[in-house]
Design an enzyme around this catalytic site. Structure first.
Site, PDB file in Angstrom:
ATOM      1  N   ASN A   9       0.869  -1.177   0.000  1.00 18.41           N
ATOM      2  CA  ASN A   9       0.000   0.000   0.000  1.00 18.41           C
ATOM      3  C   ASN A   9       0.906   1.228   0.000  1.00 18.41           C
ATOM      4  O   ASN A   9       1.521   1.543   1.014  1.00 18.41           O
ATOM      5  CB  ASN A   9      -0.884  -0.027   1.256  1.00 18.41           C
ATOM      6  CG  ASN A   9      -1.710   1.234   1.408  1.00 18.41           C
ATOM      7  OD1 ASN A   9      -1.796   2.052   0.496  1.00 18.41           O
ATOM      8  ND2 ASN A   9      -2.328   1.389   2.573  1.00 18.41           N
ATOM      9  N   TRP A  10       0.962   1.893  -1.147  1.00 16.84           N
ATOM     10  CA  TRP A  10       1.861   3.050  -1.257  1.00 16.84           C
ATOM     11  C   TRP A  10       1.282   4.287  -0.575  1.00 16.84           C
ATOM     12  O   TRP A  10       1.963   5.294  -0.437  1.00 16.84           O
ATOM     13  CB  TRP A  10       2.146   3.351  -2.734  1.00 16.84           C
ATOM     14  CG  TRP A  10       3.120   2.404  -3.368  1.00 16.84           C
ATOM     15  CD1 TRP A  10       3.606   1.236  -2.830  1.00 16.84           C
ATOM     16  CD2 TRP A  10       3.750   2.544  -4.652  1.00 16.84           C
ATOM     17  NE1 TRP A  10       4.489   0.639  -3.700  1.00 16.84           N
ATOM     18  CE2 TRP A  10       4.590   1.421  -4.834  1.00 16.84           C
ATOM     19  CE3 TRP A  10       3.674   3.491  -5.666  1.00 16.84           C
ATOM     20  CZ2 TRP A  10       5.351   1.237  -5.982  1.00 16.84           C
ATOM     21  CZ3 TRP A  10       4.433   3.306  -6.820  1.00 16.84           C
ATOM     22  CH2 TRP A  10       5.270   2.193  -6.968  1.00 16.84           C
ATOM     23  N   LYS A  11      -0.006   4.238  -0.223  1.00 14.67           N
ATOM     24  CA  LYS A  11      -0.673   5.402   0.386  1.00 14.67           C
ATOM     25  C   LYS A  11      -0.478   6.623  -0.536  1.00 14.67           C
ATOM     26  O   LYS A  11      -0.464   6.456  -1.754  1.00 14.67           O
ATOM     27  CB  LYS A  11      -0.143   5.632   1.810  1.00 14.67           C
ATOM     28  CG  LYS A  11      -0.194   4.340   2.634  1.00 14.67           C
ATOM     29  CD  LYS A  11       0.089   4.528   4.094  1.00 14.67           C
ATOM     30  CE  LYS A  11      -0.005   3.171   4.796  1.00 14.67           C
ATOM     31  NZ  LYS A  11       0.119   3.267   6.241  1.00 14.67           N
ATOM     32  N   HIS A  93      -9.272   1.196   5.185  1.00 14.96           N
ATOM     33  CA  HIS A  93      -7.992   1.372   5.883  1.00 14.96           C
ATOM     34  C   HIS A  93      -8.213   2.325   7.066  1.00 14.96           C
ATOM     35  O   HIS A  93      -9.016   3.264   6.972  1.00 14.96           O
ATOM     36  CB  HIS A  93      -6.952   1.942   4.919  1.00 14.96           C
ATOM     37  CG  HIS A  93      -5.566   1.894   5.480  1.00 14.96           C
ATOM     38  ND1 HIS A  93      -5.126   2.799   6.426  1.00 14.96           N
ATOM     39  CD2 HIS A  93      -4.549   1.042   5.260  1.00 14.96           C
ATOM     40  CE1 HIS A  93      -3.884   2.498   6.753  1.00 14.96           C
ATOM     41  NE2 HIS A  93      -3.505   1.430   6.065  1.00 14.96           N
ATOM     42  N   GLU A  95      -6.593   4.704   8.090  1.00 15.15           N
ATOM     43  CA  GLU A  95      -6.352   6.120   7.755  1.00 15.15           C
ATOM     44  C   GLU A  95      -7.581   6.731   7.083  1.00 15.15           C
ATOM     45  O   GLU A  95      -7.872   7.906   7.265  1.00 15.15           O
ATOM     46  CB  GLU A  95      -5.096   6.236   6.877  1.00 15.15           C
ATOM     47  CG  GLU A  95      -3.841   6.002   7.709  1.00 15.15           C
ATOM     48  CD  GLU A  95      -2.649   5.447   6.943  1.00 15.15           C
ATOM     49  OE1 GLU A  95      -2.671   5.451   5.695  1.00 15.15           O
ATOM     50  OE2 GLU A  95      -1.701   4.987   7.610  1.00 15.15           O
ATOM     51  N   GLU A 163      -4.867  -4.832  10.691  1.00 17.89           N
ATOM     52  CA  GLU A 163      -3.851  -3.806  10.866  1.00 17.89           C
ATOM     53  C   GLU A 163      -4.129  -3.036  12.158  1.00 17.89           C
ATOM     54  O   GLU A 163      -4.957  -2.105  12.161  1.00 17.89           O
ATOM     55  CB  GLU A 163      -3.875  -2.821   9.693  1.00 17.89           C
ATOM     56  CG  GLU A 163      -3.627  -3.460   8.347  1.00 17.89           C
ATOM     57  CD  GLU A 163      -3.059  -2.466   7.339  1.00 17.89           C
ATOM     58  OE1 GLU A 163      -2.056  -2.792   6.718  1.00 17.89           O
ATOM     59  OE2 GLU A 163      -3.612  -1.359   7.201  1.00 17.89           O
ATOM     60  N   GLY A 169       3.092   2.302  10.757  1.00 15.79           N
ATOM     61  CA  GLY A 169       4.084   3.370  10.610  1.00 15.79           C
ATOM     62  C   GLY A 169       4.827   3.701  11.890  1.00 15.79           C
ATOM     63  O   GLY A 169       5.501   4.733  11.961  1.00 15.79           O
ATOM     64  N   SER A 209       3.935  -2.132  10.213  1.00  9.79           N
ATOM     65  CA  SER A 209       5.384  -2.198  10.430  1.00  9.79           C
ATOM     66  C   SER A 209       6.001  -3.540  10.014  1.00  9.79           C
ATOM     67  O   SER A 209       6.930  -4.016  10.679  1.00  9.79           O
ATOM     68  CB  SER A 209       5.722  -1.868  11.885  1.00  9.79           C
ATOM     69  OG  SER A 209       5.325  -0.540  12.188  1.00  9.79           O
ATOM     70  N   GLY A 230       3.069  -1.167   4.194  1.00  5.77           N
ATOM     71  CA  GLY A 230       3.042   0.248   3.851  1.00  5.77           C
ATOM     72  C   GLY A 230       4.422   0.740   3.458  1.00  5.77           C
ATOM     73  O   GLY A 230       4.889   0.537   2.333  1.00  5.77           O
ATOM     74  N   GLY A 231       5.115   1.368   4.404  1.00  8.91           N
ATOM     75  CA  GLY A 231       6.404   2.006   4.129  1.00  8.91           C
ATOM     76  C   GLY A 231       7.399   1.125   3.386  1.00  8.91           C
ATOM     77  O   GLY A 231       8.059   1.578   2.443  1.00  8.91           O
TER      78      GLY A 231
HETATM   79  P1  13P Z   1       3.425   0.406   7.553  1.00 14.31           P
HETATM   80  O1  13P Z   1       3.908  -0.898   6.936  1.00 14.31           O
HETATM   81  O2  13P Z   1       4.139   1.597   7.026  1.00 14.31           O
HETATM   82  O3  13P Z   1       3.370   0.308   9.036  1.00 14.31           O
HETATM   83  O4  13P Z   1       1.898   0.609   7.067  1.00 14.31           O
HETATM   84  C1  13P Z   1       1.014  -0.464   7.170  1.00 14.31           C
HETATM   85  C2  13P Z   1      -0.211  -0.119   6.443  1.00 14.31           C
HETATM   86  O5  13P Z   1      -0.955   0.760   6.846  1.00 14.31           O
HETATM   87  C3  13P Z   1      -0.509  -0.847   5.203  1.00 14.31           C
HETATM   88  O6  13P Z   1      -1.811  -0.623   4.766  1.00 14.31           O
END
Ligand code: 13P
Length: 253
Positions: A9-11, A93, A95, A163, A169, A209, A230-231
């Site tokens: 997920n590149w957000k 998600h 977020e 999640e 993050g 993470s 994510g990251g």
């Molecule tokens: P991180 O891997 O950056 O913690 O993000 C997880 C995430 O929200 C994937 O959707």
């Protein structure tokens, strides 16, 4: 047997330059024993899908509207995502739940729209730190699962990502026991609602993470069928080793 899935997920990150990494990812994992999905921002979906053509890499969106079309400025429909080359969409998600006030009812309506457009819905659930500390985790997850997952769910069109909000993050991850407890709980809930056939075929991802260094431990946990990253999905040098670890877990199981 559920096919394992490594999803990125590149957000709201990445640009055209990051698409170069997709070619490397394809080259390193063509013929992989696992599914690979990258969800870039909307503007990159078409170009990413072109890069992925002919390779075992799927491209997805990060949200869609519950309606097929209409006066919804700034929104995007599931059919538009599919037409751009997406085969999946992340929904609910944390977020989006936090930034846009999305409720589980909204997420269920979006998932239904995704299914109608032939997309895989990657439905996210997760508790906050306060909810975990108050020992409400399973209640929260149970409520999110029953309200966010539509009756149209099957093993082919639905993936659930656990999640925990506090692990996203932050570099913090739950213990293997904590992840296993939630994943086993989700599996049982799905089996009760949809029957053993569907309930056992929906893939359950862990997200929060995930890095090359902790992936191996996470992938040994029961009912963990992969990860939503994510990251670490933004750089191929981080994501590719996670895919390799998942391939190792798939080959060992
Ligand atoms: P991180 O891997 O950056 O913690 O993000 C997880 C995430 O929200 C994937 O959707």
């Amino acid at each position: 047997m559920r096919r394992k899935l490594a999803a990125g997920n590149w957000k709201m990150n990445g640009g055209k330059a990051e698409l170069d990494g997709l070619a490397t990812l394809c080259a390193e994992h063509d013929g992989a024993a696992v599914d690979i999905l990258i969800c870039p921002p909307f503007t990159l979906i078409g170009a990413a899908a072109q890069q992925a053509e002919g390779h075992a890499l799927a491209i997805g969106g990060q949200d869609c509207h519950a309606s097929e079309a209409g006066a919804h400025t700034g929104d995007i429909s599931a059919r538009m995502l599919a037409e751009a080359g997406a085969t999946a969409v992340i929904l609910g998600h944390s977020e989006r739940r936090a930034d846009h006030g999305e409720t589980s009812d909204d997420v269920r309506a979006k998932a239904r729209a995704a299914h109608a457009a032939g997309l895989i819905a990657v439905i996210c659930v997760g508790e906050s730190l306060e909810q975990r500390e108050a020992q409400n985790t399973l209640d929260i997850i149970g409520g999110q699962i029953s309200s966010s997952v539509p009756d149209t769910a099957t093993g082919e069109n639905t993936v659930i990502a656990y999640e925990p909000c506090w692990a996203i993050g932050t570099g913090l991850t739950p213990t293997s026991d904590q992840i296993g407890e939630v994943h086993d709980f989700i599996r049982t809930r799905l089996e009760k609602r949809f029957g053993a056939g569907v309930g056992r075929s929906v893939r359950l991802l862990y997200g929060g993470s995930v890095k090359p260094g902790n992936a191996a431990e996470i992938f040994t946990v029961s009912n963990v069928d992969g990860a939503l990253v994510g990251g670490a999905s933004l750089k191929v040098d981080d994501f590719s080793p996670i895919v390799s670890v998942l391939e190792g877990a798939a080959n060992a199981s």
